[in-house]
Write an enzyme that holds these catalytic residues in place. Structure first.
Site, PDB file in Angstrom:
ATOM      1  N   ARG A  62      43.312  57.672 113.040  1.00  0.00           N
ATOM      2  CA  ARG A  62      44.368  58.466 112.421  1.00  0.00           C
ATOM      3  C   ARG A  62      45.520  57.609 111.884  1.00  0.00           C
ATOM      4  O   ARG A  62      46.388  58.118 111.164  1.00  0.00           O
ATOM      5  CB  ARG A  62      44.876  59.516 113.411  1.00  0.00           C
ATOM      6  CG  ARG A  62      43.928  60.704 113.486  1.00  0.00           C
ATOM      7  CD  ARG A  62      44.510  61.858 114.266  1.00  0.00           C
ATOM      8  NE  ARG A  62      44.100  61.850 115.664  1.00  0.00           N
ATOM      9  CZ  ARG A  62      42.898  62.223 116.097  1.00  0.00           C
ATOM     10  NH1 ARG A  62      41.973  62.596 115.243  1.00  0.00           N
ATOM     11  NH2 ARG A  62      42.605  62.214 117.378  1.00  0.00           N
ATOM     12  N   HIS A 111      48.445  58.618 108.976  1.00  0.00           N
ATOM     13  CA  HIS A 111      49.877  58.573 109.266  1.00  0.00           C
ATOM     14  C   HIS A 111      50.580  57.441 108.516  1.00  0.00           C
ATOM     15  O   HIS A 111      51.796  57.491 108.338  1.00  0.00           O
ATOM     16  CB  HIS A 111      50.104  58.445 110.773  1.00  0.00           C
ATOM     17  CG  HIS A 111      49.743  59.677 111.528  1.00  0.00           C
ATOM     18  ND1 HIS A 111      50.658  60.414 112.252  1.00  0.00           N
ATOM     19  CD2 HIS A 111      48.556  60.315 111.675  1.00  0.00           C
ATOM     20  CE1 HIS A 111      50.053  61.459 112.802  1.00  0.00           C
ATOM     21  NE2 HIS A 111      48.781  61.417 112.474  1.00  0.00           N
ATOM     22  N   HIS A 120      39.530  65.292 113.248  1.00  0.00           N
ATOM     23  CA  HIS A 120      39.734  65.847 114.593  1.00  0.00           C
ATOM     24  C   HIS A 120      38.413  66.044 115.329  1.00  0.00           C
ATOM     25  O   HIS A 120      38.385  66.635 116.402  1.00  0.00           O
ATOM     26  CB  HIS A 120      40.510  67.154 114.512  1.00  0.00           C
ATOM     27  CG  HIS A 120      41.951  66.966 114.188  1.00  0.00           C
ATOM     28  ND1 HIS A 120      42.805  67.998 113.858  1.00  0.00           N
ATOM     29  CD2 HIS A 120      42.716  65.844 114.151  1.00  0.00           C
ATOM     30  CE1 HIS A 120      44.027  67.520 113.619  1.00  0.00           C
ATOM     31  NE2 HIS A 120      43.992  66.212 113.796  1.00  0.00           N
TER      32      HIS A 120
END
Length: 317
Positions: free
Chosen positions: A56, A60, A187
């Protein structure tokens, strides 16, 4: 989202990185990708959960000022970095794995491989090492000279976001509805805190009731894992196979077992529901779309000065 931030996002999507290409380091650091993957393999052995967070990092980082490793800069007396922004604090972890990869690269070929490229390689490796697709990444980014906690706070979506907001946000980065749904499949691995689901469980949209989209038995399970008096830093798997990158995430959404509101909304919204169902049925189609989305996201760039940092946490002096 403020008008200033909206204008800045539009600037990002019109300034794609034209110099990026696979094999960028073949002449200057030919073992760069091997070095990063070896570090990722060791991290996976030590703590399989770490790979979900590292994967991730690309999201970000790239959504805030483009893919420039601004995420990795520590705070200074004159700059608030992004590590403590609302979307990163108590969420992202394993920055030390990037440090380890960068140290190994600096030993092999000093001053050559950017931290921004390390994030891109490590994110790809996190997916591949947990059972997901593997792909050629484009490289050649520079590292930013600054970071912005405010920009991260203003850009990154919250766990309570709905599909309309997410479609609009991704569109500002020239990412399609298909990209949004496929990239939400990140996810497939990892866990999230009870903090992120409390409103869905006990006060959805201020109603004082749970989200009706919950499958009843799943909601009962979450009520036990995340009661009202729970330590909200307790973590729960984002899908039923949180250490394996697969299409279980989409199967869970179809059955009403999505953990985050920003996930389950994809199965209740007309523009995204069909893609969720398609990906739940065909893992290969999901993998292909996910790779396409990661490559597009990896192109996000702004026209600003940069360097190759020696230490990913601080700018060179």
């Amino acid at each position: 989202m403020s008008p200033l931030v909206s204008l800045f996002l539009l600037h990002i999507v019109t300034a794609f990185a034209t110099q990026l290409h696979p094999g960028y380091y073949l002449g200057t650091c030919p073992k760069a990708e091997i070095i990063v993957r070896d570090v990722m393999k060791k991290a996976f052995t030590r703590d399989p959960r770490s790979l979900a967070s590292i994967m991730r990092f690309q999201f970000h980082d790239c959504f805030v000022n483009g893919c420039d490793a601004s995420l990795l800069l520590d705070d200074t007396p004159t700059m608030l970095g992004e590590k403590l922004s609302l979307s990163n604090i108590n969420s992202l972890r394993s920055y030390e794995v990037i440090d380890e990869a960068k140290a190994a690269l600096e030993k092999a070929c000093p001053g050559i491989v950017s931290c921004a490229d390390v994030i891109i390689m490590a994110s790809r490796d996190a997916v591949a090492l947990t059972g997901g697709p593997d792909w050629q990444v484009k490289l050649g980014r520079l590292d930013s000279l600054t970071a912005s906690q405010e920009a991260s706070d203003n850009v990154m979506p919250s766990p309570t976001s709905n599909a309309t907001f997410l479609i609009d946000l991704f569109g500002k980065f020239n990412l399609s509805v298909k990209d949004l749904v496929a990239l939400s499949g990140s996810h497939s691995i990892g866990k999230a805190r009870c903090f992120s689901v409390m409103s869905r469980l006990y006060n959805q949209s201020g109603t004082g009731r749970p989200d009706p989209a919950f499958e009843p038995k799943f909601r009962e399970k979450l009520n036990k894992l995340c009661p009202l008096d729970v330590d909200q830093n307790v973590t729960v798997g984002l899908d039923a196979s949180p250490v394996v990158f697969d299409n279980q995430y989409f199967k869970d959404l179809v059955s009403g077992r999505g953990f985050l509101n920003s996930d389950q909304t994809l199965c209740t919204f007309p523009q995204t529901r069909g893609l969720v169902k398609q990906f739940s049925i065909n893992q290969g189609v999901f993998f292909k779309a996910f790779v396409e989305g990661m490559l597009k996201m990896g192109d996000l760039k702004v026209d600003q000065p940069g360097e190759v940092r020696k230490n990913c946490r601080v700018v060179n002096y």
